[in-house]
Design a protein around this motif. Sequence first.
Motif, PDB file in Angstrom:
ATOM      1  N   ILE A  54       0.833  -1.204   0.000  1.00 11.61           N
ATOM      2  CA  ILE A  54       0.000   0.000   0.000  1.00 11.61           C
ATOM      3  C   ILE A  54       0.867   1.253   0.000  1.00 11.61           C
ATOM      4  O   ILE A  54       0.595   2.216  -0.738  1.00 11.61           O
ATOM      5  CB  ILE A  54      -0.958  -0.008   1.206  1.00 11.61           C
ATOM      6  CG1 ILE A  54      -2.031  -1.083   1.029  1.00 11.61           C
ATOM      7  CG2 ILE A  54      -1.625   1.361   1.389  1.00 11.61           C
ATOM      8  CD1 ILE A  54      -2.954  -1.258   2.228  1.00 11.61           C
ATOM      9  N   HIS A  58       0.548   3.911  -2.696  1.00  9.47           N
ATOM     10  CA  HIS A  58      -0.072   5.152  -2.207  1.00  9.47           C
ATOM     11  C   HIS A  58       0.784   5.754  -1.094  1.00  9.47           C
ATOM     12  O   HIS A  58       0.434   5.670   0.089  1.00  9.47           O
ATOM     13  CB  HIS A  58      -1.482   4.874  -1.681  1.00  9.47           C
ATOM     14  CG  HIS A  58      -2.401   4.253  -2.683  1.00  9.47           C
ATOM     15  ND1 HIS A  58      -3.035   4.977  -3.678  1.00  9.47           N
ATOM     16  CD2 HIS A  58      -2.802   2.958  -2.849  1.00  9.47           C
ATOM     17  CE1 HIS A  58      -3.783   4.166  -4.401  1.00  9.47           C
ATOM     18  NE2 HIS A  58      -3.655   2.947  -3.923  1.00  9.47           N
ATOM     19  N   GLU A  60       1.025   8.584  -0.043  1.00 11.91           N
ATOM     20  CA  GLU A  60       0.332   9.615   0.717  1.00 11.91           C
ATOM     21  C   GLU A  60      -0.345   9.072   1.970  1.00 11.91           C
ATOM     22  O   GLU A  60      -0.731   9.842   2.864  1.00 11.91           O
ATOM     23  CB  GLU A  60      -0.718  10.309  -0.167  1.00 11.91           C
ATOM     24  CG  GLU A  60      -1.877   9.438  -0.638  1.00 11.91           C
ATOM     25  CD  GLU A  60      -1.606   8.662  -1.911  1.00 11.91           C
ATOM     26  OE1 GLU A  60      -2.580   8.256  -2.570  1.00 11.91           O
ATOM     27  OE2 GLU A  60      -0.417   8.470  -2.242  1.00 11.91           O
ATOM     28  N   VAL A  61      -0.474   7.743   2.053  1.00 13.14           N
ATOM     29  CA  VAL A  61      -1.067   7.117   3.234  1.00 13.14           C
ATOM     30  C   VAL A  61      -0.265   7.446   4.496  1.00 13.14           C
ATOM     31  O   VAL A  61      -0.824   7.552   5.590  1.00 13.14           O
ATOM     32  CB  VAL A  61      -1.160   5.584   3.039  1.00 13.14           C
ATOM     33  CG1 VAL A  61      -1.383   4.870   4.360  1.00 13.14           C
ATOM     34  CG2 VAL A  61      -2.292   5.257   2.069  1.00 13.14           C
ATOM     35  N   LEU A 307      -8.420   5.664   0.169  1.00 11.13           N
ATOM     36  CA  LEU A 307      -7.215   5.891  -0.626  1.00 11.13           C
ATOM     37  C   LEU A 307      -6.717   4.618  -1.310  1.00 11.13           C
ATOM     38  O   LEU A 307      -6.100   4.689  -2.372  1.00 11.13           O
ATOM     39  CB  LEU A 307      -6.093   6.449   0.263  1.00 11.13           C
ATOM     40  CG  LEU A 307      -6.199   7.925   0.662  1.00 11.13           C
ATOM     41  CD1 LEU A 307      -5.136   8.255   1.705  1.00 11.13           C
ATOM     42  CD2 LEU A 307      -6.045   8.820  -0.565  1.00 11.13           C
ATOM     43  N   ALA A 308      -6.980   3.467  -0.691  1.00 13.31           N
ATOM     44  CA  ALA A 308      -6.456   2.208  -1.242  1.00 13.31           C
ATOM     45  C   ALA A 308      -7.551   1.156  -1.358  1.00 13.31           C
ATOM     46  O   ALA A 308      -7.435   0.054  -0.820  1.00 13.31           O
ATOM     47  CB  ALA A 308      -5.322   1.707  -0.358  1.00 13.31           C
TER      48      ALA A 308
END
Length: 333
Positions: A54, A58, A60-61, A307-308
């Motif tokens: 993840i 992503h 940005e997580v 987001l994911a």
Amino acid sequence: MPPVIIFCSEVLVKFPRKMGACKSFFRRIVGTVDTDDFEWSYTQEPHASRRKAILKAHPEVSKLMGHCPRTKWVCLSVVAAQMCIAAYMGLNDKPWWLLLTVAYAFGGTVNHMMLLAMHEISHNLAFKKPDHNRLFGMFINLITGVPAYVMFKKYHIDHHKMQGWDAIDTDIPSWLETVIFVNAPLKALWCLLQPFMYGLRPLFVNPKAPCMYAVLNNVSVIAFNVLVWQVLGRKAALYLILGTLLGMGLHPVAGHFIAEHYMFVEGQETYSYYGPLNAVAFNVGFHNEHHDFPFIPGSRLPKLKALAPEFYDNLSTHSSWTKAHSATPYHLP
């Protein structure tokens, strides 16, 4: 390296060889419980690898990590409301039927919410500094009437690091539980006694020496119980304690004990729930998300899922904690 136990719909722990004679005795009484009822895995739990994937997809997580300033205000409001109800029960000497009803419906929900707040705080998600989190966790533990926070944190760290490991992860029912609670009425009793099972199991499965903070935690909760009894009356003190015992037993919110890591779909060891009870549970229902990123506070776990989605939408989930709990007497532990 011992095998990692995932979970199982019938039994969740292996039979230790050193208990073979005792096992045979119980089998003659209650019938056979075979190791074929286990789901075993010799691989690592899935959360670390999914977290890595993840973060790669992503990055940005990572911005979601860190404490949530709102948590402490929610907890303080709940503590104040619970103490008002306790005072009302004690100072007005309300009848037992009313006390028990309110202790289950309101007190059980509120105290279980504070237990889940302690879970949140055990990950240092209420304040920036660990010491502030520790002291606040011990403070909100007061209204539950049962010392828990410090030792819970010790065992919960094991649960995350060694999820499903035999004799280490004490969220898994013990061998003795699997041979005693073998039919529908007994398994219903097991659910009712969940606060005792959850609280006492670690002392037998994986005992740990108490630290200075654990002693302080125990003494402060007991002293607070005595203070409430003396100032607000015995019914006020009993209301707080009963709220915890009832709220951890056959209670809708307590369904998360079953829903999180018991096998409902073969091959999946953690399950999320996205329903309305998350509002009083600090979003602990987002449990796959929580295990993937234990340092993201519950308030931001829905953002993680958004987001994911490609990592979570294909996983089996629970639509109801109550349904998960109601299935327990027939299929679990």
